[in-house]
Design a protein around this motif. Structure first.
Motif, PDB file in Angstrom:
ATOM      1  N   GLY A   1       0.810  -1.217   0.000  1.00  0.00           N
ATOM      2  CA  GLY A   1       0.000   0.000   0.000  1.00  0.00           C
ATOM      3  C   GLY A   1       0.838   1.259   0.000  1.00  0.00           C
ATOM      4  N   MET A   2       1.881   1.277   0.809  1.00  0.00           N
ATOM      5  CA  MET A   2       2.737   2.470   0.843  1.00  0.00           C
ATOM      6  C   MET A   2       3.480   2.640  -0.476  1.00  0.00           C
ATOM      7  N   ARG A   3       3.866   1.538  -1.100  1.00  0.00           N
ATOM      8  CA  ARG A   3       4.546   1.641  -2.398  1.00  0.00           C
ATOM      9  C   ARG A   3       3.584   2.101  -3.486  1.00  0.00           C
ATOM     10  N   ALA A   4       2.323   1.687  -3.387  1.00  0.00           N
ATOM     11  CA  ALA A   4       1.342   2.085  -4.401  1.00  0.00           C
ATOM     12  C   ALA A   4       0.923   3.537  -4.249  1.00  0.00           C
ATOM     13  N   ALA A   5       1.010   4.073  -3.024  1.00  0.00           N
ATOM     14  CA  ALA A   5       0.467   5.405  -2.752  1.00  0.00           C
ATOM     15  C   ALA A   5       1.505   6.504  -2.688  1.00  0.00           C
ATOM     16  N   ALA A   6       2.777   6.149  -2.513  1.00  0.00           N
ATOM     17  CA  ALA A   6       3.815   7.177  -2.350  1.00  0.00           C
ATOM     18  C   ALA A   6       5.023   6.843  -3.219  1.00  0.00           C
ATOM     19  N   VAL A   7       5.467   7.805  -3.991  1.00  0.00           N
ATOM     20  CA  VAL A   7       6.645   7.581  -4.824  1.00  0.00           C
ATOM     21  C   VAL A   7       7.892   7.603  -3.957  1.00  0.00           C
ATOM     22  N   PRO A   8       8.957   6.901  -4.346  1.00  0.00           N
ATOM     23  CA  PRO A   8      10.184   6.886  -3.553  1.00  0.00           C
ATOM     24  C   PRO A   8      10.709   8.298  -3.285  1.00  0.00           C
ATOM     25  N   GLU A   9      11.231   8.471  -2.068  1.00  0.00           N
ATOM     26  CA  GLU A   9      11.851   9.720  -1.603  1.00  0.00           C
ATOM     27  C   GLU A   9      10.846  10.826  -1.321  1.00  0.00           C
ATOM     28  N   SER A  10       9.553  10.517  -1.347  1.00  0.00           N
ATOM     29  CA  SER A  10       8.569  11.534  -0.998  1.00  0.00           C
ATOM     30  C   SER A  10       8.369  11.570   0.512  1.00  0.00           C
ATOM     31  N   ALA A  11       7.696  12.619   0.988  1.00  0.00           N
ATOM     32  CA  ALA A  11       7.436  12.788   2.417  1.00  0.00           C
ATOM     33  C   ALA A  11       6.113  12.119   2.783  1.00  0.00           C
ATOM     34  N   VAL A  12       6.095  11.493   3.956  1.00  0.00           N
ATOM     35  CA  VAL A  12       4.920  10.778   4.433  1.00  0.00           C
ATOM     36  C   VAL A  12       4.642  11.212   5.861  1.00  0.00           C
ATOM     37  N   LEU A  13       3.386  11.573   6.130  1.00  0.00           N
ATOM     38  CA  LEU A  13       2.977  11.903   7.495  1.00  0.00           C
ATOM     39  C   LEU A  13       2.626  10.602   8.204  1.00  0.00           C
ATOM     40  N   VAL A  14       3.347  10.310   9.286  1.00  0.00           N
ATOM     41  CA  VAL A  14       3.241   9.003   9.933  1.00  0.00           C
ATOM     42  C   VAL A  14       2.993   9.168  11.426  1.00  0.00           C
ATOM     43  N   ALA A  15       1.985   8.469  11.941  1.00  0.00           N
ATOM     44  CA  ALA A  15       1.770   8.435  13.389  1.00  0.00           C
ATOM     45  C   ALA A  15       2.920   7.676  14.037  1.00  0.00           C
ATOM     46  N   ARG A  16       3.412   8.182  15.160  1.00  0.00           N
ATOM     47  CA  ARG A  16       4.580   7.566  15.792  1.00  0.00           C
ATOM     48  C   ARG A  16       4.273   6.168  16.329  1.00  0.00           C
ATOM     49  N   ASN A  17       3.018   5.868  16.597  1.00  0.00           N
ATOM     50  CA  ASN A  17       2.672   4.556  17.152  1.00  0.00           C
ATOM     51  C   ASN A  17       2.270   3.557  16.070  1.00  0.00           C
ATOM     52  N   VAL A  18       2.917   3.645  14.902  1.00  0.00           N
ATOM     53  CA  VAL A  18       2.665   2.668  13.843  1.00  0.00           C
ATOM     54  C   VAL A  18       3.440   1.383  14.114  1.00  0.00           C
ATOM     55  N   HIS A  19       3.086   0.341  13.382  1.00  0.00           N
ATOM     56  CA  HIS A  19       3.739  -0.957  13.497  1.00  0.00           C
ATOM     57  C   HIS A  19       5.096  -0.925  12.809  1.00  0.00           C
ATOM     58  N   ARG A  20       5.967  -1.821  13.200  1.00  0.00           N
ATOM     59  CA  ARG A  20       7.318  -1.877  12.633  1.00  0.00           C
ATOM     60  C   ARG A  20       7.305  -2.091  11.119  1.00  0.00           C
ATOM     61  N   SER A  21       6.244  -2.689  10.566  1.00  0.00           N
ATOM     62  CA  SER A  21       6.170  -2.874   9.117  1.00  0.00           C
ATOM     63  C   SER A  21       6.138  -1.533   8.394  1.00  0.00           C
ATOM     64  N   VAL A  22       5.495  -0.531   8.998  1.00  0.00           N
ATOM     65  CA  VAL A  22       5.505   0.816   8.410  1.00  0.00           C
ATOM     66  C   VAL A  22       6.923   1.376   8.435  1.00  0.00           C
ATOM     67  N   CYS A  23       7.625   1.153   9.539  1.00  0.00           N
ATOM     68  CA  CYS A  23       9.006   1.632   9.648  1.00  0.00           C
ATOM     69  C   CYS A  23       9.893   0.971   8.602  1.00  0.00           C
ATOM     70  N   ASN A  24       9.683  -0.326   8.371  1.00  0.00           N
ATOM     71  CA  ASN A  24      10.453  -1.019   7.331  1.00  0.00           C
ATOM     72  C   ASN A  24      10.131  -0.467   5.952  1.00  0.00           C
ATOM     73  N   ALA A  25       8.860  -0.114   5.722  1.00  0.00           N
ATOM     74  CA  ALA A  25       8.482   0.461   4.427  1.00  0.00           C
ATOM     75  C   ALA A  25       9.160   1.806   4.214  1.00  0.00           C
ATOM     76  N   LEU A  26       9.254   2.608   5.263  1.00  0.00           N
ATOM     77  CA  LEU A  26       9.946   3.901   5.146  1.00  0.00           C
ATOM     78  C   LEU A  26      11.378   3.701   4.675  1.00  0.00           C
ATOM     79  N   GLU A  27      12.019   2.672   5.232  1.00  0.00           N
ATOM     80  CA  GLU A  27      13.408   2.392   4.861  1.00  0.00           C
ATOM     81  C   GLU A  27      13.506   1.847   3.441  1.00  0.00           C
ATOM     82  N   LEU A  28      12.710   0.836   3.128  1.00  0.00           N
ATOM     83  CA  LEU A  28      12.800   0.175   1.831  1.00  0.00           C
ATOM     84  C   LEU A  28      12.449   1.108   0.680  1.00  0.00           C
ATOM     85  N   LEU A  29      11.470   1.984   0.902  1.00  0.00           N
ATOM     86  CA  LEU A  29      10.968   2.845  -0.167  1.00  0.00           C
ATOM     87  C   LEU A  29      11.609   4.228  -0.167  1.00  0.00           C
TER      88      LEU A  29
END
Length: 475
Positions: A90-118
């Motif tokens: 979902g994050m890859r489909a909705a946000a292009v690489p190197e773009s800014a994303v507003l993220v709640a700090r209490n997200v799951h580690r999978s979101v954190c991994n997506a930030l890194e990978l993408l």
């Protein structure tokens, strides 16, 4: 053979047929060499008449259609790699690489991994913390609006609701705020697959038209572990692009046993959801009444205790965080007593509470045992003269993005010597897997204190490298 309606029945019928498997899996559906405690006879691959999860045209397309109808979603996708794969895709489909994303700090580690990978740039937004329990509240629509005004470069909003503890945010207002700026919302609703059936439908991401809603079916419904569903509800994310990304991140050999458990659950809910959830509601109400007898422990929303957390719009009645703050024990001690003395296995331990998860599959006996245990433990406790007070951890300075930090030259550093260094890895308590430290952040005294305090209370503190009390830092 018509296999369009019921995947589980189709697999059972196929197992009884004389078709011999000259194909994967290697166990060949045999129960001769291996016991039948595991469903080897139902475990097939993408053979004729059983469709393909990544290009569904038959029985699996019908399963997706039934999921969409059940949840009143425009389009749904059954998933077999958990909510994690839905979040990554979902994050890859909705946000292009190197773009800014507003993220709640209490997200799951999978979101954190997506930030890194993408290679995404996180703009963090923190929920307020309940000072009595340490439980994170919701994310307010006003805070989202303010952040989007301050950071017009944001291209995606990522939130969790309900949280692991059961707090539900005002998703409808948040979606409205994001859509005013044509920004999609991805909602991690992993713990909310049951909301549609227990009187909380109006607070679900699908109802509120979040663009991507990810639910872990296995967390709160009778489905095997790893089964999840993604709903594409808005017009800002292409279902076709999401499907393409799922084919990238999800296994190309999906388990038909897992998919059959989704199909069986769908059929159950199509025919019996009203009765099942009416009985569940009654059990929860009876349990709530019993909680009025507890004098030291308390459960938000049960007994006389109000479920009041900052910026929440509702609370999941099935989540039972048993608060120990104000008593003579902490969360770890309560968990230990429930396990050792009563053989009751909690979901998660925190500093000041023990989290118990319930579902429509719980029994009267289970609730009776829990009620008796909590009453007995509560009667043995004394009140604390100095109850703990919890404060939010200030967001640290972001020196590098997560993807930049993990590519730096690194070294291992003892935690107590890491002050003011830049983290090269994430640190979290698992469960629930929300980040204490993210790669690229300056390690502050507040962060170190939070890690050390969690460890002192016996919580499971993990890092990406697994080397704690050594921490990877950037050179």
């Amino acid at each position: 053979m018509n296999r369009e309606k019921d995947l589980l029945s189709a697999l059972q019928a196929y197992a009884k047929s004389d078709f011999y498997p000259f194909h994967m899996p290697g166990h060949k559906r045999s129960t001769t060499l291996l016991p039948d405690a595991l469903p080897y006879h139902l475990d097939v691959t993408e053979i004729d008449d059983f469709d393909n999860l990544h290009a569904p045209q038959g029985i699996l397309k019908e399963l997706n259609r039934r999921l969409a109808a059940l949840y009143k979603s425009p389009e749904s996708f059954a998933l077999v790699n958990g909510s994690t794969v839905g979040i990554l895709a979902g994050m890859r489909a909705a946000a292009v690489p190197e773009s800014a994303v507003l993220v709640a700090r209490n997200v799951h580690r999978s979101v954190c991994n997506a930030l890194e990978l993408l290679r995404l740039k996180p703009i963090w937004i923190s929920p307020e913390i309940d000072s009595n329990s340490g439980i994170a509240g919701g994310i307010s629509a006003d805070s989202v609006r303010h952040a989007l005004e301050k950071h017009p470069e944001v291209r995606l909003v990522v939130l969790t609701s309900p949280t692991y503890d059961g707090v539900i945010s005002d998703i409808a207002s948040i979606v409205e705020a994001a859509h005013e700026k044509h920004i999609p919302v991805l909602l991690d609703e992993a713990h909310g697959a049951h909301l549609h059936f227990c009187g909380r439908e109006a607070f679900s991401g699908v109802f509120c038209k979040a663009d991507i809603v990810i639910q872990s079916l296995h967390k709160t419904l009778p489905v095997l572990t790893q089964c999840a569903v993604a709903h594409i509800c808005g017009e800002l994310v292409s279902p076709a692009e999401f499907a393409r990304q799922i084919s990238v991140f999800e296994t190309s050999s999906p388990s038909y046993v897992l998919l059959a458990s989704v199909a069986a659950c769908v059929q159950l809910l199509e025919t019996r959801k009203e009765a099942l959830f009416a009985a569940y509601k009654q059990r929860l109400e009876q349990f709530s009444e019993s909680c009025k007898q507890m004098e030291t422990l308390y459960i938000p929303g049960k007994g006389n205790a109000v479920a009041a957390f900052p910026d929440q719009i509702a609370f999941d009645p099935g989540k039972l965080p048993v608060i120990t703050a104000g008593s003579s024990i902490d969360g770890a001690a309560l968990t230990k007593r429930l396990r050792q003395d009563y053989h009751l296995e909690p979901e998660m331990t925190a500093v000041s509470y023990t989290l118990l998860m319930t579902s429509a599959c719980d029994t009267d006996e289970g609730f009776a045992r829990l009620t008796a245990a909590l009453r007995e433990i509560d009667a043995s406790l004394s009140k604390s003269k100095e109850p703990p007070r919890f404060n939010p951890i200030p967001l640290p300075r972001q020196v590098l993005t997560p993807s930049e930090a993990v590519l730096q030259k690194k070294s291992m550093c003892p935690l107590k010597e890491a002050l003011h260094r830049t983290a090269a890895e994430a640190v979290w308590c698992y469960p629930p897997g929300t980040p204490i430290v993210m790669p690229g952040e300056e390690i502050t005294k507040d962060l170190l204190d939070a890690i050390l305090d969690a460890k002192a209370h016996g919580l499971c503190v993990q890092s990406a490298s697994g080397a704690l009390p050594l921490l990877q830092v950037c050179n």
